[in-house]
Structures are given as C-alpha cells and as structure tokens.
Design an enzyme around this catalytic site. Sequence first.
Site, short mmCIF file in Angstrom:
data_model
loop_
_atom_site.label_atom_id
_atom_site.label_comp_id
_atom_site.label_asym_id
_atom_site.label_seq_id
_atom_site.Cartn_x
_atom_site.Cartn_y
_atom_site.Cartn_z
N MET A 12 -6.24 78.13 38.97
CA MET A 12 -4.72 77.81 39.41
C MET A 12 -4.23 76.99 40.35
O MET A 12 -5.40 77.02 41.38
CB MET A 12 -3.90 79.06 39.09
CG MET A 12 -4.17 79.88 37.68
SD MET A 12 -2.99 81.40 37.77
CE MET A 12 -1.21 80.68 37.60
N HIS A 13 -3.19 76.60 40.52
CA HIS A 13 -2.71 75.99 41.72
C HIS A 13 -3.05 74.66 42.44
O HIS A 13 -2.32 74.27 43.20
CB HIS A 13 -2.54 77.26 42.94
CG HIS A 13 -2.36 78.42 42.42
ND1 HIS A 13 -1.12 78.85 41.80
CD2 HIS A 13 -2.96 79.66 42.52
CE1 HIS A 13 -1.27 80.38 41.66
NE2 HIS A 13 -2.26 80.76 42.05
N ASP A 18 -6.73 80.94 34.74
CA ASP A 18 -8.03 81.64 34.46
C ASP A 18 -7.68 83.29 34.45
O ASP A 18 -8.44 83.80 33.51
CB ASP A 18 -8.89 81.44 35.45
CG ASP A 18 -8.18 81.65 37.14
OD1 ASP A 18 -7.24 81.93 37.19
OD2 ASP A 18 -9.27 81.29 38.08
#
Length: 490
Positions: free
Chosen positions: A79-80, A236
């Site tokens: 992520m991110h 995830d």
Amino acid sequence: MYLGIDLGTSGVKMLLLGEDQQVHAVADAPVPQHRPQPTWSEQHPAHWLAATETAVAQLRAQAPDAWARVRGVGLSGHMHGAVVLGAQGEVLRPAILWNDGRAAAECAELEQAVPTSRQITGNLAMPGFTAPKLLWLRRHEPEVFARTRSVLLPKDWLRLQLTGDAVSDMSDASGTLWLDVTRRDWSDTLLAACGLSRAHMPRLAEGSDATGVLRADVAARWGLPAGVAMAGGGGDNAASAVGVGARQAGQGFVSLGTSGVVFRVSDRFAPATERAVHAFAHALPGRWHQMSVMLSAASAFGWLARITGQSEVQLSTAVQGMDLARHAQAPLFLPYLSGERTPHNNAAATGVFMGLRAEHDATDMACAVMEGVGFGLMDGLQAMQAAAGEVEGPSDASLALVGGGARSNAWAQLLASGLGCTLERPQGAHAAAALGAARLAAMACGGDEALWCQGLPAEDRFTPQPAQQALLQERHARFKALYPALLPHF
C-alpha cells in the site's frame, strides 16, 4: 480457475485457485528495492511488470491445463506507494514506497491545511502514506509534479498495464489519505490540499467488484481466452484477511511480512488516531478494519541473516533450541530499522541492540530480533485494546498467523506467548494475500462471499506458554522503557 497476483515489496507472488477452492500452483519472482538516500525507499514500476511476466511463465509451466481455465484475476499489493504518470501514461520517476520516510515535514503541513483530516481519513498523516509524498514532490521536484496527470498505487499501476483501466479499491485507497473512509469516496478537500483533484485519481470500486477485463494483447501473450475478468482487489493486508476468511467483525490475523501487522475486522468506521492505529475500509463491501503496523518485521530478521552470513532457517532453528535461561540473557532489540508507525509514528526512529556483550553470538541476536518484532506487535495490540471503547479490539480469541515469517515455529510460539492468545497458522499462510486476491476474483465472477471467504484449515496451533509469557512480560517492560530514553538521540 482464478488467478491471484500479490505485488509484494520483495517480489510478486502468484497462485491458481480452483473452483474446489484448492491451490493448484504457486509462483514467485523477485523485485529489487532501491534506497538511494537514507530513509528513502523506491522501486521502478517496470520491475513489477517484469516480475509478473516471470511468475506467469512459471505458472503456465507448472499447471498448463489449470492455467488455460482462468476466468478471473485479482490483485493485491503493498500500500501507500506513489506512482506518478504523465499525460501519455508514462512513469515520471521511480515509485516512492510505503517504507519511505522522507515526507515527515509534509505530514504536519497536510494536517495544518486540513484540521479535520484525521476524522475524514481515520488516520494520522504519516510519511509512508501517499498524500505527503505528493506534497514532497511539489516542494522538491516541482517539474515532476507539474507534469503529473495521474497518481496510482502500485497494484493499480499494474492493473493499468494489464487492463488499460485506472481503478483502485476501497482498502488500498484508504492508505492514500485522500479517501473519505466513512463515505468510501475521494475527499475533494484533501486532494485540493495537495494540489490535486479527482481528475488525477482512478475510479473507485469494491474489492469484489468486476472492474474490467484483461487487454486482448495481454490475454493472447499469456495464453488465456478473451474476456478474463479483473477484480477490484485489495491492499495486501485486506487481501490477506480475505485469504484467511476474516470477513466478520472481530475476526483478524497477525502478519509477519516485510512489515508487521495486527488486523481486526469491524462493521463500522472507528478511528483511533490518538494511538497511531489505522482505520481503513476492508476489501469487502460494508466493512472496515483497524490495524496496527510496524515497518520492519520479517525484513528485520532477513537483515540479520544477511549481516551474519547465516540463513533465516539456520537462525530460526538455533533460536528454537534456546532455553529460557539463555533467552533471559539475550540483548534487547528495538526493531525500528525503517522508522516506526504504531504506536510511535516516528520515521526517524532507528534499530538498536541494547545489552550486547562479548559472549553473545548470532543466535542471541536472532532471538533478540524475533523478540523485538514481537514486542513491537505487542505494542500495537495494546494500542488497539486501548481503543476497544470505540470498537471491539483484539482479545484472547485466536488469530491467524500469516506472512513469510510465519514459517518459523520459534517465532510463532514467541508471538503466541507475547500476545497472550492462540495463533493458528493456516495452510499456505505465506501466500495469504495472493489467495485473497484470487478469492476476490472468484467473487467478481459471481461467487458468493460466504462461500469464497471461509477460514482455512489450521496447519499448526500455538498457545501461550506460562513460563515464556512471564519472561516476555518482564523483558517487554524493559523494552518499552528504551524508546523514550533514546528518543532524544534519534
């Protein structure tokens, strides 16, 4: 047959899931990570696509008949990350990853510009999130920012290459700091604070929605029929939750991946930002989750293996053979090799061995690293329990144990004793995110959620051991005292 693709920090994992819900084949392909400066962490998106193609070739060779029957594809990913694209869809610079700490100053800037950001997003502004990265680009690479026409998360860039569609799911989008997590929609206010608008964003979908199909040229290259559906997918951890069947409030897991996570499902949006606990949308419609996150978990153990010249299996086996008397003499380890999130939210924190002596060897240090990561997860668990007044927090009920580090029996037992709950290691625990992605693909093709999101059989079960639990509680108190004592030196 359904294909799950998990874009991890260290590589792409891919699996084939049958209508019988059995895994027919699994493949892995590595992805290099770059740290061009201290606290920076980047990857080249082209490497994600190359690793995906490598894993596809492996699966086709392993299970050609099963491969030819693929009906749907699901995506999971770290992520991110910020992938910035130009007017022609070209990648303008390497992607800035979740464990990059350069944007600390921009976090304060964002929260000052939008005082209600924590209520909107359910999260503190942290350097690893996507929005501060774009503020950093605007300040430090203004020519790149000026050319940016769209911003995608890592797995969604991969989706764009495979389908031609710019789409993100709710769970992954929650980690940008641009999503109004209650409404499950982009926040125009937070986008504007970063000099962006909805025009820069992908459209949003639930993780189990069908969002498009594989491009004809991709399907032909992969030897698949036309019209293979692509699911919305998930970040995830949300995908891992689907993989282990965590779909109802109170269910959850502990993850020993590159990062470390304690995850619990909620039926409502329940921020706990005062304790640096994350509140995100789930990959399943109508649900959310709370999550504590530490930035170095299995990656810390891999780091120790590299610098000692021993394999992770060797180190884990040696730790398993230690008695409690030797454990009691081991050094303490602060596992903040990439900074930390829950509960400290400090990108500048560093790893520390405390109490090293000449008689200590690699086994003692391996024990300390396992324990330090366990203590970090205990800190996260306690932060979530402290927020239990707002939402049901982790309790002494059993949790699934997933991630690459879950293979270690010694580590699993230490975590069970430290966290004070039974940990069940499900079959295929190391591939939970890819399995969750494949399950989301099945749902996108019309499969029933209750059928496709069941729990997995437990391969092993670990329960707290009283003597080990008492030792860990005493050492955890010393561990907790180290961070504030060393804080002025970070």
